[in-house]
Design an enzyme around this catalytic site. Sequence first.
Site, short mmCIF file in Angstrom:
data_model
loop_
_atom_site.label_atom_id
_atom_site.label_comp_id
_atom_site.label_asym_id
_atom_site.label_seq_id
_atom_site.Cartn_x
_atom_site.Cartn_y
_atom_site.Cartn_z
N HIS A 130 0.82 -1.22 0.00
CA HIS A 130 0.00 0.00 0.00
C HIS A 130 0.85 1.27 0.00
CE1 HIS A 130 0.39 0.06 4.53
NE2 HIS A 130 0.37 1.35 4.30
N ASP B 36 0.15 -7.43 1.65
CA ASP B 36 0.58 -6.04 1.76
C ASP B 36 2.11 -5.93 1.72
OD1 ASP B 36 0.24 -3.32 1.81
OD2 ASP B 36 -0.08 -3.18 3.98
N GLY C 96 3.44 6.11 8.26
CA GLY C 96 4.84 6.27 7.87
C GLY C 96 5.71 5.12 8.34
N ASN C 97 5.27 4.40 9.39
CA ASN C 97 5.97 3.19 9.83
C ASN C 97 5.77 2.04 8.85
OD1 ASN C 97 5.69 4.04 13.18
ND2 ASN C 97 7.54 3.01 12.44
N SER C 98 4.73 2.14 8.03
CA SER C 98 4.37 1.04 7.14
C SER C 98 5.55 0.61 6.28
CB SER C 98 3.22 1.46 6.23
OG SER C 98 2.05 1.69 6.97
N GLY D 129 -12.21 -18.10 0.09
CA GLY D 129 -13.14 -17.11 0.60
C GLY D 129 -13.49 -17.27 2.07
#
Length: 344
Positions: free
Chosen positions: A87, A117, A192-194, A247
């Site tokens: 992301h 992610d 911002g840590n992502s 699913g």
Amino acid sequence: MGSRPSFIDDLARDLAASRASPRPAGDEALLDAYSQTVIGALERVQQAVAHIAVERRAPAGSSGPVRGGTGSGFLFTPDGYLLTNSHVVHGASALRVTLADGAIYEADLIGDDPSTDLAVLRIGASEVLSHAELGVSATLRVGQIAIAVGSPLGLAQTVTTGVVSALGRSLRSESGRMIYDVIQTDAALNPGNSGGPLVNSAGQVIGVNTAIIPGAQAICFATAIDSAKWVITQLFAHGRVRRAHVGIAGTNVPIARKVQRFFGLDSTSGVRVMEVVKGGPAALGGLRVDDTIVAIDGLPVDGIDALQRLLDASRIGRAVEFTVVRLTQKLTLMLTPVEQALLA
């Protein structure tokens, strides 16, 4: 002027006594040991942590300005490959990486996987670069030290500490997809840590910091590094990750010993179904919320990570045998997984 209040003298005496009294040796030793553990871990990983600046062009036909963003990442090879969050970099028109020594590089996106992610970048450095050692998340225990490094709110090389709060969580990503085998930590994370590393006391990366719950305190998440290793190999081999998908959302649960003996199970844990997507393969195959998945095609499923590994591209579009425990029954259900993108 009035007379000096008596409590001022009392406070002065208390302050003088506290200064004269040494800190108990035991407490000082404990604090020093903890500090040295954190410092030692940081010395092993901090030079590998990078700040990532992102540019995104306005949509075609729009006169809007170029949009920007920031995140974190870390080098995991000496020749310039970085791991970060999908992301952070997805849809970027330009990526700029600033290393701990201040060196700035343009970066290329090798591939990303919104389902975990995760994304891999590469910078074109000519020299050998400091890089982080990837640890093992399968052996993590709740309560062990966790240290996060990154660029929260653009403040590069920020360090926070905590513990591993829980293991085997499921988390819905920004894209709406479920991320499995997630580490929960109370090491403080902020925007911002992502993409930055979550490391253990030895300075080894155990997770990739991913998300927080807005409004909550000390509830933060990281994608487990064992999942990241698998994603890296897939991105290098194919440029994307192709998966079978049924699913569901689930969580790791222990299986009572008497249940193991009664049903002759090989695993001491399984995956409890927490959510079933309406109209998906699991729903069509009869899987229900609160079922515990214990095997796929006869192979043990002892947790989310095993479930992910078994639901690979080879199982897309063919009947797959799911063994589940439902209340007092062990059932065999036939599900036909589809490619994950079809359920996105």
